[in-house]
Design an enzyme around this catalytic site. Structure first.
Site, mmCIF file in Angstrom:
data_model
loop_
_atom_site.group_PDB
_atom_site.id
_atom_site.type_symbol
_atom_site.label_atom_id
_atom_site.label_comp_id
_atom_site.label_asym_id
_atom_site.label_seq_id
_atom_site.Cartn_x
_atom_site.Cartn_y
_atom_site.Cartn_z
ATOM 1 N N SER A 1 4.471 7.505 3.106
ATOM 2 C CA SER A 1 4.451 6.863 4.346
ATOM 3 C C SER A 1 3.944 7.691 5.424
ATOM 4 O O SER A 1 3.235 6.928 6.403
ATOM 5 C CB SER A 1 5.826 6.493 4.621
ATOM 6 N N HIS B 1 5.610 0.901 0.634
ATOM 7 C CA HIS B 1 4.345 0.640 1.284
ATOM 8 C C HIS B 1 3.044 0.291 0.325
ATOM 9 O O HIS B 1 2.143 0.316 0.652
ATOM 10 C CB HIS B 1 3.801 2.139 1.925
ATOM 11 N N LYS C 1 7.674 -4.982 4.945
ATOM 12 C CA LYS C 1 6.389 -4.401 5.137
ATOM 13 C C LYS C 1 5.533 -5.412 4.980
ATOM 14 O O LYS C 1 5.382 -6.269 5.879
ATOM 15 C CB LYS C 1 6.351 -2.819 4.501
HETATM 16 C C1 LIG Z 1 10.278 1.879 4.817
HETATM 17 C C2 LIG Z 1 10.616 2.334 3.495
HETATM 18 C C3 LIG Z 1 12.030 2.001 3.044
HETATM 19 C C4 LIG Z 1 13.167 1.192 4.127
HETATM 20 O O1 LIG Z 1 12.927 0.064 3.704
HETATM 21 P P1 LIG Z 1 13.683 -1.044 4.577
HETATM 22 O O2 LIG Z 1 13.642 -2.262 3.689
HETATM 23 O O3 LIG Z 1 12.804 -1.330 5.914
HETATM 24 O O4 LIG Z 1 15.210 -0.507 4.872
HETATM 25 C C5 LIG Z 1 12.602 2.682 2.011
HETATM 26 N N1 LIG Z 1 11.800 3.417 1.318
HETATM 27 C C6 LIG Z 1 10.559 3.649 1.404
HETATM 28 C C7 LIG Z 1 9.570 4.605 0.362
HETATM 29 C C8 LIG Z 1 10.019 3.188 2.600
HETATM 30 O O5 LIG Z 1 8.825 3.538 3.066
#
Ligand SMILES: *Cc1c(COP(=O)(O)O)cnc(C)c1O
Length: 393
Positions: free
Chosen positions: A183, A211, A241
């Site tokens: 990320s 992502h 996302k």
């Molecule tokens: C953003 C992210 C999460 C969190 O996801 P949410 O549904 O917003 O809790 C978990 N793992 C990774 C790799 C992320 O980038």
């Protein structure tokens, strides 16, 4: 007794002195390429809304209809009385979309990792994790009683060394855990190599594709991208996302799904997300399948912005996805640049220590399928001006 909580103030002030506190700016409307942030019109470069679905009328309509039919809340934990037929419909849809036998959802991606990882591995097991994995994987690993090993970011030789050492011991099971797309840097996990090593050393593979979904593999994620969708043992994801909505997901074998909803404590002991969230998620998956041009547009924007900003002299690090950081060096400079960007009408975030190394502070830019060439050219012209002003380029 009041003074007992003095430490809260002290610790906050200490963080503030080091410039490590979050200063939250709130949006005055929907998350889209063009947003209003604290009353100021901005181009949004800081959201995960890659496919511009967060304010899509079809997601909204599906959600509104579901509220009318099912109400505002699910009324209970997933495990007791909170699972509605619309949740089950979503599970089927995810499995189809991911090309797996079965799937379920969690409240969030964070909850999926925190609840599942400690159940998959315990005493006598080994969890092997990339050093740049998301905090929710780190917490999931910490909650487990398994032994753990961390390898330097995407360093396949180091990973192999760990697995070779592990081979000499008598672990019950070994799981390699990785983000699909990282990320902060926007690079893709070396999943082919990880998979080969896993096969060689009889380890399982756990991929969190938060992502990568909506971005890689025609939108289906890293499994499709590497042609491993049927192989990866544990696939985690999120609707928060690219899919523009909310909620975590787990896809894999039928055995895995039955195991997960009987063991993962964040599933067993926490409420189902509201039915309208399930409805919006179903709509999002349908759109991604029906409109491949969204993913194409996202990549077109990504290629253009990356090429242009690099040619100005900005350092985009390891980026190979719509996450395009510009690395500027120290935290102060990154924060200064973020503030100047905001003044010029661009909302982008400074990412500083401890999220990244002290000398690798950056602005993280994220592309969006809804941005036009004019939007990108505007952003680029501001970056050029500020890069010179702050002596970055
Ligand atoms: C953003 C992210 C999460 C969190 O996801 P949410 O549904 O917003 O809790 C978990 N793992 C990774 C790799 C992320 O980038």
């Amino acid at each position: 007794m009041r003074e007992m909580t003095e430490f809260l103030k002290r610790e906050y002030e200490e963080m503030e002195k080091q410039g490590l506190t979050w200063v939250i700016k709130s949006l005055n409307g929907p998350s889209e390429p063009h947003v209003v942030v604290e009353g100021k019109k901005c181009l949004m470069l800081a959201s995960n809304n890659y496919l511009n679905l967060a304010n899509d009328p079809r997601l909204k309509e599906a959600a509104i209809k579901a509220i009318e039919k099912y109400g505002a809340g699910a009324g209970s934990d997933w495990s007791i009385a909170g699972t509605m037929d619309i949740h089950v419909e979503l599970y089927k849809k995810i499995a189809e979309f991911k090309g797996t036998e079965d799937a379920i959802t969690f409240q969030t991606g964070f909850a999926a990792n925190a609840g599942l990882i400690p159940q998959l591995a315990g005493k006598g097991d080994l969890l092997v994790s990339d050093e740049l994995n998301h905090g929710s994987i780190i917490d999931g690993v910490r909650l487990s009683k398994a032994e753990r090993a961390i390898y330097p970011h995407s360093d396949m030789a180091a990973l192999e060394k760990i697995l070779k050492e592990a081979d000499k011991k008598d672990y019950r099971r070994i799981i390699i855990l990785t983000d699909g797309v990282f990320s902060m840097d926007g690079d893709i996990a070396k999943l082919k190599e990880i998979w080969k090593l896993a096969e060689e050393y009889r380890a399982m593979v756990y991929v969190d594709d938060a992502h990568g979904e909506g971005v890689l593999g025609d939108g289906h994620g890293i499994g499709r991208h590497f042609n491993l969708e049927k192989e990866i043992h544990f696939q985690i994801g999120t609707f928060s996302k690219a899919f523009g909505s909310f909620g975590g997901m787990l896809a894999g074998s039928r055995d895995l799904i039955k195991f997960a909803y009987n063991k993962a404590r964040t599933w067993l002991l926490s409420a189902a997300f509201p039915p309208h969230v399930a409805a919006a998620n179903i709509a999002a998956l349908e759109i991604v399948e029906k409109e491949p041009e969204r993913v194409r547009k996202l990549w077109e924007n990504t290629r253009y912005f990356k090429k242009e900003i690099e040619s100005m002299g900005y350092d985009t690090g390891m980026s190979e996805t719509p996450i395009i950081p510009v690395i500027v060096g120290d935290s102060k400079k990154a924060k200064q640049l973020a503030e100047r960007l905001y003044q010029e009408g661009i909302f982008a975030l400074a990412i500083v220590y401890p999220m990244v190394a002290r000398d690798k502070a950056r602005i993280r830019n994220q592309m969006n399928a809804g941005m036009t060439r004019e939007d990108l050219d505007f952003a680029l012209s501001v970056y050029e001006k500020l890069g010179k002003e702050l002596k970055i380029i």
